[in-house]
Design a protein around this motif. Structure first.
Motif, PDB file in Angstrom:
ATOM      1  N   VAL A  68       0.840  -1.198   0.000  1.00  0.00           N
ATOM      2  CA  VAL A  68       0.000   0.000   0.000  1.00  0.00           C
ATOM      3  C   VAL A  68       0.875   1.248   0.000  1.00  0.00           C
ATOM      4  CG1 VAL A  68      -1.693   1.306   1.333  1.00  0.00           C
ATOM      5  CG2 VAL A  68      -1.928  -1.171   1.123  1.00  0.00           C
ATOM      6  N   LEU A  69       1.939   1.237   0.809  1.00  0.00           N
ATOM      7  CA  LEU A  69       2.826   2.397   0.877  1.00  0.00           C
ATOM      8  C   LEU A  69       3.583   2.599  -0.428  1.00  0.00           C
ATOM      9  CD1 LEU A  69       4.365   2.112   4.476  1.00  0.00           C
ATOM     10  CD2 LEU A  69       2.401   3.454   3.712  1.00  0.00           C
ATOM     11  N   GLN A  70       3.986   1.528  -1.076  1.00  0.00           N
ATOM     12  CA  GLN A  70       4.698   1.668  -2.343  1.00  0.00           C
ATOM     13  C   GLN A  70       3.795   2.286  -3.415  1.00  0.00           C
ATOM     14  OE1 GLN A  70       7.081  -1.799  -3.567  1.00  0.00           O
ATOM     15  NE2 GLN A  70       6.838  -2.591  -1.454  1.00  0.00           N
ATOM     16  N   SER A  95     -10.566   3.265   1.296  1.00  0.00           N
ATOM     17  CA  SER A  95     -10.961   1.991   0.701  1.00  0.00           C
ATOM     18  C   SER A  95      -9.978   0.875   1.073  1.00  0.00           C
ATOM     19  CB  SER A  95     -11.053   2.138  -0.818  1.00  0.00           C
ATOM     20  OG  SER A  95     -11.321   0.887  -1.421  1.00  0.00           O
ATOM     21  N   GLN A  96      -8.689   1.184   1.017  1.00  0.00           N
ATOM     22  CA  GLN A  96      -7.680   0.165   1.318  1.00  0.00           C
ATOM     23  C   GLN A  96      -7.704  -0.238   2.782  1.00  0.00           C
ATOM     24  OE1 GLN A  96      -4.318   2.283  -0.236  1.00  0.00           O
ATOM     25  NE2 GLN A  96      -4.309   1.123  -2.156  1.00  0.00           N
ATOM     26  N   VAL A  97      -7.957   0.714   3.679  1.00  0.00           N
ATOM     27  CA  VAL A  97      -8.046   0.378   5.103  1.00  0.00           C
ATOM     28  C   VAL A  97      -9.222  -0.548   5.362  1.00  0.00           C
ATOM     29  CG1 VAL A  97      -8.523   1.337   7.393  1.00  0.00           C
ATOM     30  CG2 VAL A  97      -6.821   2.413   5.919  1.00  0.00           C
ATOM     31  N   ASN A  98     -10.316  -0.334   4.662  1.00  0.00           N
ATOM     32  CA  ASN A  98     -11.489  -1.196   4.817  1.00  0.00           C
ATOM     33  C   ASN A  98     -11.229  -2.602   4.295  1.00  0.00           C
ATOM     34  OD1 ASN A  98     -13.034   0.835   5.992  1.00  0.00           O
ATOM     35  ND2 ASN A  98     -13.742   1.608   4.012  1.00  0.00           N
ATOM     36  N   GLU A  99     -10.371  -2.712   3.259  1.00  0.00           N
ATOM     37  CA  GLU A  99     -10.092  -4.028   2.657  1.00  0.00           C
ATOM     38  C   GLU A  99      -9.069  -4.827   3.461  1.00  0.00           C
ATOM     39  OE1 GLU A  99      -8.857  -3.215  -1.281  1.00  0.00           O
ATOM     40  OE2 GLU A  99     -10.849  -2.596  -1.988  1.00  0.00           O
ATOM     41  N   LEU A 100      -8.177  -4.145   4.149  1.00  0.00           N
ATOM     42  CA  LEU A 100      -7.114  -4.839   4.903  1.00  0.00           C
ATOM     43  C   LEU A 100      -7.375  -4.689   6.393  1.00  0.00           C
ATOM     44  CD1 LEU A 100      -3.988  -3.706   2.840  1.00  0.00           C
ATOM     45  CD2 LEU A 100      -5.196  -5.891   2.704  1.00  0.00           C
ATOM     46  N   PRO A 101      -7.833  -5.752   7.048  1.00  0.00           N
ATOM     47  CA  PRO A 101      -8.232  -5.639   8.462  1.00  0.00           C
ATOM     48  C   PRO A 101      -7.076  -5.285   9.388  1.00  0.00           C
ATOM     49  CG  PRO A 101      -8.163  -7.933   7.780  1.00  0.00           C
ATOM     50  CD  PRO A 101      -8.002  -7.124   6.530  1.00  0.00           C
ATOM     51  N   ARG A 166       7.647   4.862   4.867  1.00  0.00           N
ATOM     52  CA  ARG A 166       8.597   5.061   3.779  1.00  0.00           C
ATOM     53  C   ARG A 166       8.828   6.567   3.595  1.00  0.00           C
ATOM     54  NH1 ARG A 166       9.986   1.271  -0.109  1.00  0.00           N
ATOM     55  NH2 ARG A 166       9.234  -0.853   0.311  1.00  0.00           N
ATOM     56  N   ARG A 167       9.966   6.908   3.113  1.00  0.00           N
ATOM     57  CA  ARG A 167      10.331   8.306   2.861  1.00  0.00           C
ATOM     58  C   ARG A 167       9.734   8.774   1.544  1.00  0.00           C
ATOM     59  NH1 ARG A 167      15.625  11.584   3.654  1.00  0.00           N
ATOM     60  NH2 ARG A 167      15.761  12.870   1.767  1.00  0.00           N
ATOM     61  N   VAL A 168       9.312  10.044   1.541  1.00  0.00           N
ATOM     62  CA  VAL A 168       8.840  10.707   0.310  1.00  0.00           C
ATOM     63  C   VAL A 168       9.856  11.781  -0.048  1.00  0.00           C
ATOM     64  CG1 VAL A 168       7.027  12.105  -0.734  1.00  0.00           C
ATOM     65  CG2 VAL A 168       6.433  10.258   0.859  1.00  0.00           C
ATOM     66  N   LEU A 180       2.923   6.703   5.966  1.00  0.00           N
ATOM     67  CA  LEU A 180       2.890   5.834   7.138  1.00  0.00           C
ATOM     68  C   LEU A 180       1.686   4.907   7.084  1.00  0.00           C
ATOM     69  CD1 LEU A 180       3.881   5.176  10.117  1.00  0.00           C
ATOM     70  CD2 LEU A 180       2.240   6.918  10.843  1.00  0.00           C
ATOM     71  N   ALA A 181       1.936   3.629   7.388  1.00  0.00           N
ATOM     72  CA  ALA A 181       0.851   2.663   7.593  1.00  0.00           C
ATOM     73  C   ALA A 181       0.930   2.202   9.039  1.00  0.00           C
ATOM     74  CB  ALA A 181       0.989   1.486   6.650  1.00  0.00           C
ATOM     75  N   THR A 182      -0.186   2.247   9.723  1.00  0.00           N
ATOM     76  CA  THR A 182      -0.218   1.786  11.116  1.00  0.00           C
ATOM     77  C   THR A 182      -1.028   0.506  11.203  1.00  0.00           C
ATOM     78  OG1 THR A 182      -2.166   3.134  11.619  1.00  0.00           O
ATOM     79  CG2 THR A 182       0.001   4.125  12.000  1.00  0.00           C
ATOM     80  N   ILE A 183      -0.514  -0.441  11.998  1.00  0.00           N
ATOM     81  CA  ILE A 183      -1.165  -1.743  12.175  1.00  0.00           C
ATOM     82  C   ILE A 183      -1.643  -1.832  13.610  1.00  0.00           C
ATOM     83  CG2 ILE A 183      -0.833  -4.235  12.091  1.00  0.00           C
ATOM     84  CD1 ILE A 183       1.373  -3.744  10.034  1.00  0.00           C
ATOM     85  N   SER A 184      -2.855  -2.252  13.782  1.00  0.00           N
ATOM     86  CA  SER A 184      -3.489  -2.240  15.092  1.00  0.00           C
ATOM     87  C   SER A 184      -2.885  -3.300  16.007  1.00  0.00           C
ATOM     88  CB  SER A 184      -4.994  -2.478  14.944  1.00  0.00           C
ATOM     89  OG  SER A 184      -5.603  -2.657  16.209  1.00  0.00           O
ATOM     90  N   PHE A 185      -2.613  -2.899  17.239  1.00  0.00           N
ATOM     91  CA  PHE A 185      -2.189  -3.832  18.290  1.00  0.00           C
ATOM     92  C   PHE A 185      -3.266  -4.889  18.513  1.00  0.00           C
ATOM     93  CE2 PHE A 185      -2.582  -4.944  22.789  1.00  0.00           C
ATOM     94  CZ  PHE A 185      -1.320  -5.414  23.098  1.00  0.00           C
ATOM     95  N   ASP A 186      -4.538  -4.441  18.472  1.00  0.00           N
ATOM     96  CA  ASP A 186      -5.636  -5.372  18.710  1.00  0.00           C
ATOM     97  C   ASP A 186      -5.736  -6.429  17.616  1.00  0.00           C
ATOM     98  OD1 ASP A 186      -6.351  -4.182  21.057  1.00  0.00           O
ATOM     99  OD2 ASP A 186      -7.817  -2.826  20.125  1.00  0.00           O
TER     100      ASP A 186
END
Length: 529
Positions: A68-70, A95-101, A166-168, A180-186
Motif C-alpha cells: 500500500v505504501l509503495q 478503501s484500502q483500510v477497509n479491505e485490509l483488516p 517510507r520516505r517521500v 505511514l501505515a499503522t497496524i493495530s495492536f488489537d
C-alpha cells in the motif's frame, strides 16, 4: 569351594528374582522416561511449527501494508500534492483500510510533520508528527526502503499501533515527508487468541532490536517491553535465524520451551513458549499411577520368588552330600590322570604324555606349514654310574638331570619328557634346527655345570649326549615316527662318536664336531614367550 557350589543355585535363584524385579521396574522407568522425552520433543516441534506459522503471518501482514505504501509513493510522485490529488488519494486510502483488516490507518506527512492526507474521514491538522521515531529516521536517512518502528500510541485514537513507513522525496531528491501505515495492536492480539499455548505459555512478537510489539498470554497482552537483557533475545534470537531453547523466565521463574523464528522480509521475530510443567502435567499423573502398579507387581513377584528360593535351598541341601562326594571322586580321578601322565621319579611328563603331545603338535604344524624340532637326550654311561654309586644315587642323578632339562624349556608349548630309563626328550613345535641347536648347547652346558661326580666317565662328571632332528616345514603327510627315528639316529651317532656332544640329523662325526665348535649366539626360532 564346596560352600560356593552349594550356595550357587540359591544365589542364582535369588539373583534371578532380583533381576526380574529390577528389569520390570527398569523397563517401566525407561518407557516412562521415553514417553516424557517424546512429549517434550513433540512440544518442541509444535512450538517451532507455530512460531513458523506466526512469522509467516506477520511477514505477510507487513508485506501487504508495505505494498500500500509503495503504491502511495508512486501516486504522490506522479500526481503531486495538489488539493484534488490529495482528495483522490484520501478516498483510496479509506478503501484500502477497509479491505485490509490489519491496517489501523494510512497517513501522509509533509517535510515538517504536518498531516496532508489520511485514511480517516476527518483530517486532524492540529497534530504534528515530526517528533515521531519514524519521521526522524526518514529525515536522517535518504533511502526509500520501508522502516519498521517501535509501538506507539495513536494521537488520534489513543490506541497502541505498530508503524511501517517510507520516505517521500521531492523532485530534487530532498526530504519531502513520510507515508505511514499503522497496524493495530488489537489485530495481533485477537489473532494470537486463536492459538493455545496453555495457561502459562506466551506468544511474543518483537523487533530485532529487542523491543516488544506484543506479548500475549492467556491473561494479558502487553507491548513496548525492552527484551535486550532477556535470554531468549540476548543468547538466541539476536544471533540466529531460528531455534529452540528451554529457558527460565526471570519475571515468574517458569521454565518454558521456547521456539523463535525471524521474519523473512522485515527485522522482527516471533517466539512461542509453552510451560514445561504444563506439557508434562498429564504425564506425571500417569507416571505416578503406573509406577504404583509396577511396584505392586514387583512386590508380588518378589514374594513368589522368595518362596521359589526357599525351595531351591531345600533341594540344594538334599543334593549337597552327593555333590561333595562327586567332587572328591573328581579330585581323585584328576590325581590319577596326573600320575598316569607324569613320571613318578623325575616329575616330568612320561612317555604316554610325550606320544600324545608330539602327535598333536605334528598335526598342527602340518596345517600351519611351520617347523618342528625334537631333541633326544641320553645320560652318558648311566649303567656304569649305577654300578659305581648304586641305584639310590642313580635316581638322584636322574632327578637332577631332569630338573635341568625341564628348566631349559623357553616356551609354554615346549615339552620336556622322560622317554624311558636314562633317556629324555624335548619337543619343540614351531622351532627350526637353529633354535633347537641353540637350546641343545645351553642344556648340555647346564648339565655340565651341575658337576655331578662320575668316576667312570672320561671327564670325571656326568654328561649327556644329544641328537637333534627337525622337519622344516612339517607337511601334512609327515610321520611322527620319522622325526623320532631321525633324532634317535643323531643321538646314536653322538654316543658312538665319543658322547658328551650334540649331533644333528643327517650328520657325521666330522659335521658334529664342526657344529659343536660353532655355537650359534641367537636362536632363529619363533618364540611364544
Amino acid at each position: 569351594m564346596l560352600f560356593n557350589k552349594k550356595a550357587s543355585p540359591v544365589c542364582l535363584a535369588t539373583l534371578f528374582v532380583v533381576m526380574a524385579c529390577l528389569a520390570l521396574i527398569g523397563l517401566d522407568g525407561w518407557r516412562t522416561w521415553q514417553t516424557r522425552e517424546d512429549l517434550l520433543r513433540e512440544a518442541g516441534v509444535d512450538t517451532s511449527n507455530m512460531a513458523q506459522a506466526l512469522a509467516q503471518h506477520a511477514d505477510q501482514t507487513y508485506k501487504e501494508a508495505d505494498l500500500v505504501l509503495q503504491v502511495l509513493q508512486e501516486h504522490l510522485a506522479e500526481d503531486g500534492l495538489g488539493e484534488r490529488s490529495l482528495q483522490r488519494i484520501g478516498r483510496q486510502l479509506m478503501s484500502q483500510v477497509n479491505e485490509l483488516p490489519q491496517l489501523h490507518g494510512i497517513f501522509v506527512y509533509d517535510e515538517n510533520g504536518r498531516w496532508l492526507v489520511s485514511s480517516q474521514r476527518t483530517l486532524m491538522t492540529q497534530y504534528n508528527n515530526s517528533d515521531r521515531e519514524y519521521f526522524i529516521y526518514h529525515k536522517q536517512h535518504d533511502d526509500s526502503a520501508a522502516h519498521v518502528g517501535p509501538p506507539v500510541q495513536s494521537r488520534s485514537t489513543g490506541q497502541w499501533i505498530f508503524t511501517l513507513s517510507r520516505r517521500v522525496n521531492k523532485p530534487d531528491g530532498s526530504f519531502g515527508g513520510v507515508v505511514l501505515a499503522t497496524i493495530s495492536f488489537d489485530y495481533f492480539k485477537h489473532y494470537y487468541e486463536n492459538f493455545d499455548v496453555g495457561r502459562r505459555g506466551a506468544i511474543l512478537f518483537a523487533l530485532n532490536d529487542g523491543i516488544t510489539l506484543i506479548r500475549r498470554t492467556r491473561e494479558t497482552a502487553t507491548t513496548g517491553k525492552d527484551l535486550r537483557n532477556a535470554a531468549i533475545f540476548r543468547d538466541y534470537a539476536s544471533k540466529m535465524e531460528k531455534g529452540s531453547a528451554e529457558l527460565v523466565a526471570p519475571s515468574d521463574g517458569e521454565l518454558r520451551i521456547n521456539s523463535f523464528v525471524r521474519l523473512r522480509r522485515f527485522p522482527m521475530f516471533v517466539t512461542v513458549a509453552v510451560s514445561k510443567d504444563e506439557v508434562l502435567g498429564n504425564w506425571r499423573h500417569d507416571a505416578y499411577m503406573r509406577t504404583i502398579g509396577v511396584l505392586f507387581l514387583a512386590g508380588v513377584f518378589a514374594a513368589l520368588g522368595r518362596r521359589m528360593v526357599r525351595q531351591v535351598k531345600h533341594q540344594v541341601r538334599s543334593e549337597y552330600d552327593a555333590v561333595n562326594a562327586r567332587a572328591k571322586s573328581d579330585q581323585l580321578n584328576a590325581t590319577l590322570v596326573q600320575l598316569a601322565m607324569h613320571d613318578g621319579l623325575t616329575g616330568l611328563p612320561n612317555r604316554r604324555h610325550f606320544d600324545r603331545t608330539v602327535a598333536a603338535e605334528m598335526a598342527r604344524m602340518g596345517k600351519e606349514k611351520g617347523p618342528m624340532s625334537l631333541i633326544m637326550i641320553d645320560v652318558d654311561q648311566f649303567k656304569l654310574y649305577n654300578d659305581i654309586y648304586g641305584h639310590a644315587k642313580g635316581d638322584e642323578c636322574l632327578r637332577a638331570v631332569a630338573k635341568a632339562i625341564g628348566a631349559s624349556r623357553k616356551r609354554s608349548r615346549d615339552l620336556a619328557a622322560r622317554y624311558g630309563g636314562e633317556e629324555f626328550a624335548l619337543v619343540l613345535p614351531d622351532c627350526d634346527i637353529h633354535g633347537a641347536m641353540s637350546l641343545a648347547y645351553s642344556l648340555r652346558q647346564s648339565v655340565t655345570d651341575l658337576r655331578l661326580s662320575h668316576s667312570g666317565a672320561k671327564g670325571g662328571h656326568v654328561t649327556i649326549s644329544l641328537g637333534v632332528a627337525s622337519l622344516d616345514p612339517v607337511r601334512e603327510g609327515d610321520n611322527v615316527l620319522t622325526l623320532i627315528e631321525r633324532a634317535d639316529q643323531a643321538l646314536y651317532q653322538a654316543k658312538q662318536t665319543g658322547r658328551d656332544r650334540i649331533v644333528t640329523y643327517p650328520g657325521s662325526l666330522k659335521s658334529a664336531v664342526r657344529e659343536e665348535s660353532r655355537k650359534p649366539s641367537q636362536p632363529r626360532s619363533r618364540q611364544d614367550g
